[in-house]
Design a protein around this motif. Structure first.
Motif, mmCIF file in Angstrom:
data_model
loop_
_atom_site.group_PDB
_atom_site.id
_atom_site.type_symbol
_atom_site.label_atom_id
_atom_site.label_comp_id
_atom_site.label_asym_id
_atom_site.label_seq_id
_atom_site.Cartn_x
_atom_site.Cartn_y
_atom_site.Cartn_z
ATOM 1 N N ALA A 40 19.954 3.419 69.344
ATOM 2 C CA ALA A 40 20.197 4.858 69.528
ATOM 3 C C ALA A 40 21.551 5.238 68.948
ATOM 4 N N GLN A 41 21.617 6.379 68.304
ATOM 5 C CA GLN A 41 22.853 6.906 67.744
ATOM 6 C C GLN A 41 23.408 7.961 68.697
ATOM 7 N N TRP A 42 24.716 7.936 68.905
ATOM 8 C CA TRP A 42 25.355 8.857 69.835
ATOM 9 C C TRP A 42 26.156 9.893 69.060
ATOM 10 N N GLY A 43 26.138 11.113 69.534
ATOM 11 C CA GLY A 43 26.892 12.185 68.898
ATOM 12 C C GLY A 43 27.355 13.196 69.945
ATOM 13 N N ARG A 44 28.385 13.941 69.598
ATOM 14 C CA ARG A 44 28.930 14.958 70.501
ATOM 15 C C ARG A 44 29.352 16.160 69.694
ATOM 16 N N GLN A 45 29.371 17.307 70.346
ATOM 17 C CA GLN A 45 29.881 18.520 69.727
ATOM 18 C C GLN A 45 31.305 18.735 70.211
ATOM 19 N N LEU A 46 32.148 19.196 69.314
ATOM 20 C CA LEU A 46 33.550 19.447 69.631
ATOM 21 C C LEU A 46 33.909 20.836 69.110
ATOM 22 N N ILE A 47 34.452 21.657 69.990
ATOM 23 C CA ILE A 47 34.893 22.993 69.611
ATOM 24 C C ILE A 47 36.360 23.129 70.013
ATOM 25 N N ALA A 48 37.189 23.534 69.067
ATOM 26 C CA ALA A 48 38.618 23.704 69.338
ATOM 27 C C ALA A 48 39.097 24.981 68.666
ATOM 28 N N THR A 49 40.220 25.489 69.141
ATOM 29 C CA THR A 49 40.809 26.712 68.602
ATOM 30 C C THR A 49 42.184 26.390 68.038
ATOM 31 N N ARG A 50 42.449 26.907 66.844
ATOM 32 C CA ARG A 50 43.764 26.738 66.220
ATOM 33 C C ARG A 50 44.620 27.963 66.504
ATOM 34 N N ASN A 51 45.931 27.770 66.639
ATOM 35 C CA ASN A 51 46.824 28.885 66.914
ATOM 36 C C ASN A 51 47.530 29.390 65.655
ATOM 37 N N THR A 52 47.128 28.889 64.500
ATOM 38 C CA THR A 52 47.686 29.351 63.236
ATOM 39 C C THR A 52 46.566 29.469 62.213
ATOM 40 N N LYS A 53 46.770 30.327 61.241
ATOM 41 C CA LYS A 53 45.766 30.491 60.194
ATOM 42 C C LYS A 53 46.244 29.887 58.880
ATOM 43 N N MET A 54 47.345 29.166 58.913
ATOM 44 C CA MET A 54 47.910 28.582 57.705
ATOM 45 C C MET A 54 47.418 27.148 57.520
ATOM 46 N N ASP A 55 47.369 26.719 56.299
ATOM 47 C CA ASP A 55 47.057 25.338 55.924
ATOM 48 C C ASP A 55 45.733 24.838 56.480
ATOM 49 N N VAL A 56 44.683 25.618 56.332
ATOM 50 C CA VAL A 56 43.364 25.189 56.803
ATOM 51 C C VAL A 56 42.891 23.985 56.010
ATOM 52 N N GLY A 57 43.128 23.986 54.710
ATOM 53 C CA GLY A 57 42.705 22.870 53.860
ATOM 54 C C GLY A 57 43.408 21.577 54.228
ATOM 55 N N ALA A 58 44.709 21.658 54.473
ATOM 56 C CA ALA A 58 45.472 20.466 54.857
ATOM 57 C C ALA A 58 45.014 19.944 56.214
ATOM 58 N N PHE A 59 44.740 20.869 57.153
ATOM 59 C CA PHE A 59 44.245 20.443 58.457
ATOM 60 C C PHE A 59 42.887 19.769 58.319
ATOM 61 N N HIS A 60 42.006 20.362 57.514
ATOM 62 C CA HIS A 60 40.669 19.800 57.316
ATOM 63 C C HIS A 60 40.750 18.385 56.737
ATOM 64 N N ASP A 61 41.597 18.186 55.731
ATOM 65 C CA ASP A 61 41.753 16.865 55.133
ATOM 66 C C ASP A 61 42.294 15.850 56.134
ATOM 67 N N ALA A 62 43.321 16.241 56.893
ATOM 68 C CA ALA A 62 43.906 15.333 57.878
ATOM 69 C C ALA A 62 42.901 15.003 58.980
ATOM 70 N N PHE A 63 42.169 15.991 59.453
ATOM 71 C CA PHE A 63 41.173 15.771 60.501
ATOM 72 C C PHE A 63 40.092 14.809 60.024
ATOM 73 N N THR A 64 39.610 15.023 58.804
ATOM 74 C CA THR A 64 38.546 14.184 58.274
ATOM 75 C C THR A 64 39.003 12.742 58.110
ATOM 76 N N VAL A 65 40.169 12.544 57.547
ATOM 77 C CA VAL A 65 40.634 11.184 57.270
ATOM 78 C C VAL A 65 41.173 10.504 58.529
ATOM 79 N N GLU A 66 42.120 11.143 59.209
ATOM 80 C CA GLU A 66 42.828 10.497 60.310
ATOM 81 C C GLU A 66 42.006 10.416 61.596
ATOM 82 N N ALA A 67 41.253 11.454 61.913
ATOM 83 C CA ALA A 67 40.521 11.461 63.185
ATOM 84 C C ALA A 67 39.105 10.923 63.044
ATOM 85 N N ILE A 68 38.396 11.333 62.003
ATOM 86 C CA ILE A 68 36.987 10.965 61.879
ATOM 87 C C ILE A 68 36.806 9.624 61.171
ATOM 88 N N GLU A 69 37.253 9.511 59.934
ATOM 89 C CA GLU A 69 37.015 8.299 59.163
ATOM 90 C C GLU A 69 37.751 7.087 59.714
#
Length: 91
Positions: free
Chosen positions: A15-44
Motif C-alpha cells: 500500500a502507498q501512503w499519501g497526505r494532503q498539506l495546506i499552508a499559508t504564506r505571509n509574503t507574496k515574494m519569491d514564489v519560485g525560490a520557495f517552490h524550488d526549495a520546498f521541492t528539493v529540501e522538503a520533498i526530494e
C-alpha cells in the motif's frame, strides 16, 4: 490474495501512503525560490513525490509518502518541521 495481486493492486504490504498539506504564506515574494526549495529540501530529500499547487499566498500539496515500511509518518513530520522553520509560512 496472492502476493503478485497485492503488489499489482497496491494493497497489504504494498500500500502507498499519501497526505494532503495546506499552508499559508505571509509574503507574496519569491514564489519560485520557495517552490524550488520546498521541492528539493522538503520533498526530494525525504524520498517523497508530490503534486502541488503553489500560488503567491497558499500551498496545496498532495504528498506521496511511500510504503508503510518506509515510515510515512516520520517523512510527513520532517516535511512539516521544514515548513515550521520557514519565516514565510504562517500555518
Amino acid at each position: 490474495m496472492k502476493k503478485r495481486l497485492r503488489k499489482k493492486n497496491h494493497t497489504g504490504e504494498f500500500a502507498q501512503w499519501g497526505r494532503q498539506l495546506i499552508a499559508t504564506r505571509n509574503t507574496k515574494m519569491d514564489v519560485g525560490a520557495f517552490h524550488d526549495a520546498f521541492t528539493v529540501e522538503a520533498i526530494e530529500d525525504n524520498g517523497c513525490y508530490c503534486g502541488a499547487s503553489i500560488s503567491d499566498d497558499k500551498i496545496d500539496v498532495i504528498i506521496e509518502l511511500g510504503k508503510i515500511s518506509e515510515n510515512p509518518e516520520g517523512k510527513f513530520e520532517r516535511i512539516t518541521e521544514w515548513l515550521d522553520l520557514r519565516s514565510d509560512i504562517e500555518g
